[in-house]
Motif scaffolding. Structure first.
Motif, short mmCIF file in Angstrom:
data_model
loop_
_atom_site.label_atom_id
_atom_site.label_comp_id
_atom_site.label_asym_id
_atom_site.label_seq_id
_atom_site.Cartn_x
_atom_site.Cartn_y
_atom_site.Cartn_z
N GLU A 1 0.83 -1.21 0.00
CA GLU A 1 0.00 0.00 0.00
C GLU A 1 0.86 1.25 0.00
OE1 GLU A 1 -3.23 0.48 -0.49
OE2 GLU A 1 -3.15 -1.64 -1.00
N GLY B 1 0.87 3.23 -2.38
CA GLY B 1 0.16 4.24 -3.16
C GLY B 1 0.46 4.14 -4.64
N ASN C 1 -4.90 7.62 -2.25
CA ASN C 1 -3.46 7.59 -1.99
C ASN C 1 -2.70 7.61 -3.31
OD1 ASN C 1 -1.00 7.38 -0.80
ND2 ASN C 1 -1.24 5.25 -0.16
N ASN D 1 -2.80 16.12 -4.01
CA ASN D 1 -2.28 14.94 -4.68
C ASN D 1 -1.16 15.26 -5.67
OD1 ASN D 1 -5.34 14.28 -4.09
ND2 ASN D 1 -4.20 12.39 -4.10
#
Lengths: 185, 291
Positions: B82, B84, B117, B138
């Motif tokens: 994870e 991203g 993410n 982001n």
């Protein structure tokens, strides 16, 4: 040996196909057929590869294409782990090019030499070679006096470099121009 | 009855019809003609740029395809975990080129909505304008001054270098760009981007001989630059070609508008002349009967 493997590969799907009960839907049969045809081509490829060795070379720089999937005999490349020659059926590997001369032995027997500054070389399982250079020029178009001048220039650049980055850049420049001079000689 | 007259009043106060519009029409006609001149010359400019971009793309394509080959043949998969997602959105600074920027922006928006993410590296100002309001947090990096001159490998290497230096970690990555198909069409394409770990864990990597992490690192870094270069070239060609068609359409539309406006202008002028004549003649006739 090869042929036997080939036959064994065929046998299995055929048996599978013939042995199907009549109640099986046609869609399933089609699927089996497709499976069969896939095996067949695969087997053929394996045979072709063993019988007539060839390798297809892609040699390109950002703004020029020298070879695009063209079959050649041999390629010699300079890499950071040492210079090496690539023949058909070479073990798959990756390498990073260092400044130097790439020699391509074409199928008709002629050889061509190119100077490369940096880049990567990829040798795949299926005997395809991708040679990607940042810059690539035929060696016979190089000018030795210009190369020497560049070498002197980058040496003075190294002497006057203050920061680490500038120093490293000058060192790279020296490396490239040394290889250039060597290629010309 | 009342409602009807109420509806008429604002209409009367809007514009005076008749003589005054003659001037208005001629002003409008002039401005549309000017716009047509601009769009026509923009079309010529982008046509010239397009031919150059296409010529360069032809030479860059084998390079880009060659750079992707290893990842396909070694069956590299996205990393588990994870860390991203990283999206490199390739577009440019200049607008007026159809849906080139908005199609990229739309996909990025959907991706961020699906996976918050996500870090986006934007090449070109236009996509930043699309994303800035909603997804400013982001945006990891923006590269501007893209598209004025044709991209060279050095530009791509610079971008790749700064992406590597920024230390963005990702388990899944992609480069978004518009792949050029024909003069009138492009396809917004996603090119997978793999981290060094993903390459090191590829299922077919054991087949490859004598690899150490140094080689893989240099290889992935160089191929990031190569892939970026290739996508920038593709995108630049689609941008120029779609600007060319957009400007061609704009010139055509302006031409239609000019035709219509000229017609109205002539009609109005004729109407004014006729009315003046009637006024003179009826005035003279009135005088005659008096005498």
């Amino acid at each position: 040996m090869e042929r036997k493997v080939f036959r064994d590969r065929i046998k299995l799907p055929i048996a599978f196909f013939i042995g199907l009960p009549s109640g099986v839907s046609s869609r399933f049969r089609l699927h089996a057929l497709r499976l069969f045809s896939g095996r067949f081509t695969q087997a053929c490829q394996v045979r072709g590869y063993a019988d007539a060795p060839s390798m297809s070379l892609t040699f390109a720089a950002p703004s020029q294409v020298l070879y695009n999937n063209i079959s050649v005999k041999q390629v010699d490349v300079p890499s950071f782990s040492g210079s090496f020659g690539i023949l058909p059926a070479h073990v798959p590997t990756l390498a990073v090019l260092k400044p130097g001369v790439v020699t391509v032995f074409e199928n008709d027997g002629s050889t061509k030499k190119f100077f490369v500054s940096s880049g990567t070389v990829t040798i795949n399982e299926d005997s395809t070679v991708q040679l990607l250079a940042e810059e690539a020029v035929p060696v016979d178009t190089l000018d030795i006096s210009a190369a020497r001048e560049l070498l002197a220039q980058s040496q003075s650049q190294l002497a006057s470099a203050s920061s680490d980055v500038a120093k490293a850049e000058a060192e790279i420049s020296i490396e490239v121009s040394e290889a250039l001079v060597k290629a010309c000689e | 009855m009342f409602s009807r007259s109420a509806a008429i009043i604002p209409q009367c106060s809007q514009q005076v019809r008749g003589m005054a519009t003659l001037k208005m029409i001629s002003i409008r006609l002039k401005s549309v003609k000017n716009i047509q001149k601009i769009t026509q010359s923009m079309k010529m400019v982008s046509a010239a740029k397009y031919t150059k971009a296409e010529r360069e793309l032809k030479l860059a394509r084998p390079y880009g395809i060659g750079a992707q080959e290893f990842y396909k043949k070694a069956e590299v998969k996205d990393e588990e975990g994870e860390k991203g997602q990283l999206i490199i959105a390739v577009s440019s600074d200049r607008g007026l080129c159809g849906a080139v920027h908005s199609s990229i922006g739309r996909i990025v928006k959907n991706d961020i909505a699906a996976n918050p993410n996500t870090k986006v590296v934007i090449v070109g100002d236009k996509v930043r304008n699309i994303l800035q309001r909603l997804y400013a947090k982001n945006i990891a990096m923006v590269v501007t001054e893209v598209g004025r001159k044709p991209a060279v490998f050095g530009d791509a290497a610079l971008i790749a270098q700064s992406i590597i230096n920024s230390g963005i970690e990702f388990s899944k990555g992609k480069i978004l760009f518009n792949a050029f198909r024909t003069v009138v069409s492009f396809r917004t394409t996603e090119m997978p981007l793999y981290s060094q770990n993903a390459v090191a864990n590829a299922s077919k990597l054991p087949v490859y001989d004598s690899l150490d992490s140094d080689v893989i690192q240099s290889y992935t870094e160089f191929s990031l630059a190569s892939l970026l270069f290739y996508s920038m070239k593709e995108n630049a060609t689609s941008e120029q070609s779609s600007r060319m068609t957009a400007m061609d359409n704009a010139s055509k539309n302006a031409g239609e508008m000019i035709d219509k406006l000229t017609m109205t202008f002539n009609r109005t002028r004729q109407a004014v002349i006729t009315r003046e004549l009637i006024e003179i003649i009826s005035g003279a006739a009135a005088l005659e009967t008096k005498n």
